[in-house]
Design an enzyme around this catalytic site. Sequence first.
Site, PDB file in Angstrom:
ATOM      1  N   ASP A  44     -14.803   2.921 -16.561  1.00 44.64           N
ATOM      2  CA  ASP A  44     -15.098   1.875 -17.536  1.00 44.64           C
ATOM      3  C   ASP A  44     -14.013   1.799 -18.618  1.00 44.64           C
ATOM      4  OD1 ASP A  44     -16.407   0.144 -19.386  1.00 44.64           O
ATOM      5  OD2 ASP A  44     -18.356   0.895 -18.738  1.00 44.64           O
ATOM      6  N   THR A  83     -18.624  -5.323 -19.312  1.00 46.74           N
ATOM      7  CA  THR A  83     -18.999  -4.272 -18.372  1.00 46.74           C
ATOM      8  C   THR A  83     -19.809  -4.797 -17.197  1.00 46.74           C
ATOM      9  OG1 THR A  83     -18.989  -2.668 -20.166  1.00 46.74           O
ATOM     10  CG2 THR A  83     -20.192  -2.058 -18.171  1.00 46.74           C
ATOM     11  N   LYS A 165     -23.903   4.454 -17.094  1.00 48.44           N
ATOM     12  CA  LYS A 165     -24.646   3.310 -17.639  1.00 48.44           C
ATOM     13  C   LYS A 165     -25.501   2.680 -16.553  1.00 48.44           C
ATOM     14  CE  LYS A 165     -20.972   1.891 -20.884  1.00 48.44           C
ATOM     15  NZ  LYS A 165     -20.058   0.776 -21.245  1.00 48.44           N
ATOM     16  N   ASP A 166     -26.635   2.137 -16.951  1.00 50.75           N
ATOM     17  CA  ASP A 166     -27.514   1.501 -15.969  1.00 50.75           C
ATOM     18  C   ASP A 166     -26.835   0.310 -15.298  1.00 50.75           C
ATOM     19  OD1 ASP A 166     -27.655  -0.287 -18.143  1.00 50.75           O
ATOM     20  OD2 ASP A 166     -29.802  -0.030 -18.466  1.00 50.75           O
ATOM     21  N   ASP A 294     -14.902   4.128 -21.793  1.00 50.44           N
ATOM     22  CA  ASP A 294     -15.354   2.958 -22.543  1.00 50.44           C
ATOM     23  C   ASP A 294     -15.981   3.347 -23.872  1.00 50.44           C
ATOM     24  OD1 ASP A 294     -16.022  -0.054 -22.515  1.00 50.44           O
ATOM     25  OD2 ASP A 294     -17.987   0.858 -22.863  1.00 50.44           O
ATOM     26  N   ASP A 339     -13.866  -1.859 -14.638  1.00 49.42           N
ATOM     27  CA  ASP A 339     -14.645  -3.084 -14.833  1.00 49.42           C
ATOM     28  C   ASP A 339     -13.975  -4.056 -15.792  1.00 49.42           C
ATOM     29  OD1 ASP A 339     -14.976  -1.225 -16.878  1.00 49.42           O
ATOM     30  OD2 ASP A 339     -17.044  -1.810 -17.299  1.00 49.42           O
ATOM     31  N   HIS A 340     -13.035  -3.558 -16.593  1.00 52.11           N
ATOM     32  CA  HIS A 340     -12.272  -4.366 -17.541  1.00 52.11           C
ATOM     33  C   HIS A 340     -11.259  -3.460 -18.215  1.00 52.11           C
ATOM     34  CE1 HIS A 340     -14.630  -2.403 -20.672  1.00 52.11           C
ATOM     35  NE2 HIS A 340     -15.741  -2.784 -20.051  1.00 52.11           N
TER      36      HIS A 340
END
Length: 553
Positions: A44, A83, A165-166, A294, A339-340
């Site tokens: 992340d 995300t 993270k979920d 992240d 993711d970014h």
Amino acid sequence: MLKRVAAALLLATAIPVMAQGPAPAPASTVPATPPKLIVAISVDQFSADLFSEYRQYYAGGLKRLTEGAVFPRGYQSHAATETCPGHSTILTGSRPSRTGIVANNWIDLGTARADKTVYCAEDESQPGSSSDNYVASPMHLKVPTLGGRMKLANPATRVVSIAGKDRAAIMMGGPTADQVWWLGGPQGYVSYKGIATPPLVAKVNEAMAQRLAQANPGFELPQQCVSKDFAVKAGDRSVGTGRFAREAGDFKAFRVSPEQDAMTLAFAAAAIESMDLGKQAQTDIISIGLSATDYIGHSYGTEGTESCIQVARLDQELGAFFDRLDKDGIDYAVVLTADHGGHDLPERHRMNAMPMESRVDAALTPKALNATIAQKVGMPGRTLIWADGAAGDLYFDRGLSAAERTKVEAETLKLLRAHPQVQAVFTKAEIAATPSPTGRPENWSLIQEARASFYPERSGDLLVLLKPNIMSIPERAVMGAVATHGSPWDMDRRVPILFWRKGMRHFEQPLGVETVDILPSLAALIDLPVPQGEIDGRCLDLIAGDGDSCARR
């Protein structure tokens, strides 16, 4: 088995640096047979810039991956670089315009509940659900994941997803995954699947509790981080010199540190061992979402000692993880991406040769913007505009008459397009009329990026894009996060995409590719047909020189 797993978990989460074996030497070509296990890793906020900045120092898992097929200029090609949208692209082959995941949160003015904000991984059907108090669910994801397609082709396939993270676990695992787990809090890893906690997860949570109960004196500063060791003032915070020291029992500090990723990788390795993933006739898949980079980027920025230590630890922990898979003799293929990307805090940028960097004008925040427009159109006190921040989707209240709506939109466009911090504002009609982009993502226009994020039922009436040197966190809001992402600019769009499998010959392709290319590339390795009309990505040939891994499909 569980005793061995528990011991390995405690070893993997110990604070001292793990011993690293030498990275395997590059071999000749991609093996002709499908791998038995696919390991898909998302780090992340691991931008292409962050990956490249420390590349010369990699000695563990990241070093190994740079000896495979390297695409340093991968793109989360859409405009909404958050995300949830980013994770939705990695194993679906589809952009947010197809996955339906347009942001972490969007506004649904048609819902009867008081909270009009919808969280991307929320089950809205649950009584009392809200965007910050919810039961997690994959219900908003509109397309299947690679694991879902594999399971449809062969029900014996095991699909496991583990993350910090979920939304990372859910968007990569999908609705038909066998096991989906994420770090739910001090109690450890939890799942939306509604299953009783299996013995493995109980052992993982026990190991985490033991680790959390011990204080962390902090990590040593690697030599490559020494030059970054100076304090930066951001709001009421000072960042840039941290070592991740924490007191016993401090879960927040544990989560915002390399310790979280170490725990997640230890869990993933234990799941592979206990479930015998990759050791049966079919190919299995495990997706791993590593969230610490992240959390650290938001809390401390991307250019201090904190981020530097995190990347060094990530390299070490990945190396230990791959070593465990090697010892188990598993034939596995890895893809690692993000993711970014992310952008460092403007206060440090201004210290480091970028005086034009600044924070967003508070007048552009939803509450302030709404008050200004309401005053201009003669409707003071009314809620005319809904939004989740100073940039991104903006929604007009449905209670407006057609004439009122026209007036409000005109005034809003006039104000935003004249603001010196705003690069562009697109209407819903303008985005909808734009064809879905094709060609290399580095050549897309802003409205093409916006189109890649556009899902009519969820996207806003306007899309606001700030200029590239504007941090979307206002000055008065930096007491929590000091930096963020989410823009349409390359620092947030560009991510590394790395493929590795024992036997691959290394090559590097510097031209732009997309994260949506990952699914068809992996599908080709396991001879899984994926109709091109169902995805946005294209297969990447992972064979250096003669041969084409995509031709095997």
